[in-house]
Design a protein around this motif. Sequence first.
Motif, PDB file in Angstrom:
ATOM      1  N   SER A  32      -3.734  -1.002  -3.217  1.00  9.36           N
ATOM      2  CA  SER A  32      -2.380  -1.538  -3.350  1.00  9.36           C
ATOM      3  C   SER A  32      -1.851  -1.278  -4.752  1.00  9.36           C
ATOM      4  CB  SER A  32      -2.410  -3.051  -3.098  1.00  9.36           C
ATOM      5  OG  SER A  32      -3.151  -3.696  -4.131  1.00  9.36           O
ATOM      6  N   GLU A  40      -5.931   3.797   0.073  1.00  8.59           N
ATOM      7  CA  GLU A  40      -7.041   2.847   0.044  1.00  8.59           C
ATOM      8  C   GLU A  40      -6.893   1.829  -1.084  1.00  8.59           C
ATOM      9  OE1 GLU A  40     -11.018   4.270   0.445  1.00  8.59           O
ATOM     10  OE2 GLU A  40     -10.404   5.994   1.624  1.00  8.59           O
ATOM     11  N   ASN A  89       0.828  -1.208   0.000  1.00  5.74           N
ATOM     12  CA  ASN A  89       0.000   0.000   0.000  1.00  5.74           C
ATOM     13  C   ASN A  89       0.858   1.251   0.000  1.00  5.74           C
ATOM     14  OD1 ASN A  89      -1.755  -2.020   2.163  1.00  5.74           O
ATOM     15  ND2 ASN A  89      -2.746  -1.293   0.312  1.00  5.74           N
ATOM     16  N   ASP A 127      -4.923  -7.748  -0.945  1.00  2.84           N
ATOM     17  CA  ASP A 127      -4.349  -6.653  -1.723  1.00  2.84           C
ATOM     18  C   ASP A 127      -3.899  -7.028  -3.125  1.00  2.84           C
ATOM     19  OD1 ASP A 127      -4.723  -4.696   0.239  1.00  2.84           O
ATOM     20  OD2 ASP A 127      -2.877  -5.267   1.274  1.00  2.84           O
TER      21      ASP A 127
END
Length: 203
Positions: A100, A98, A93, A147
Amino acid sequence: MVVGERPSLDKWLSLHYIPTNGNAWGGAGETLEVAVDDFALSQLAGRLGDTANQRTFLTRGQYWKNVFNSGNGGYIQNRDDNGTWPSFTPATNDGFAEGSAAQYTWMVPQNVRGLFDRMGGNATAVNRLNTFFHNSDGSWALSGAGDLKSDLANEPSIWTPWLYDFAGTPYRTQETVRQVVNQLWTTGPGGIPGQDDLGAMSA
């Protein structure tokens, strides 16, 4: 924190990307967003007959390429202001808000062809999208799957099913969108995912 009307406008104009130490939620994600903004400005300038600014902003609309790292497997990545790449995994991230790297890499709507070419072509892009939307057992991974997978309840991922169209496989867009509608969007109180702050639908 803001030089000009945009976070790190000085960095944008000198480096042609927002670096890790820029004044933004995330340098790589901010680079993608500002590149889309500048592309939009180029289209406006063109329609107004302002060809000089059309060319300027069209060039700036391709600055996303400066945070695309072919050496990391072909992902958008945060980048230091000296041009070096920090340590990286696609699930990071770091450099994004908010989302990846795996989720944000698709956010180049102004030049999908260029993005796919840098990834290795249509077949590679389709394979990556298939992996993005599915778990290893073949089940759908549409939200909350981690993610490395899509999160179609949030802005960075919500438009990605349509990318199949650009790769010549529109039936996969149809299949994915239908699954999203059936699985995520319902008539119940929680049936508009990501809407707690009007975020998902505004995307």
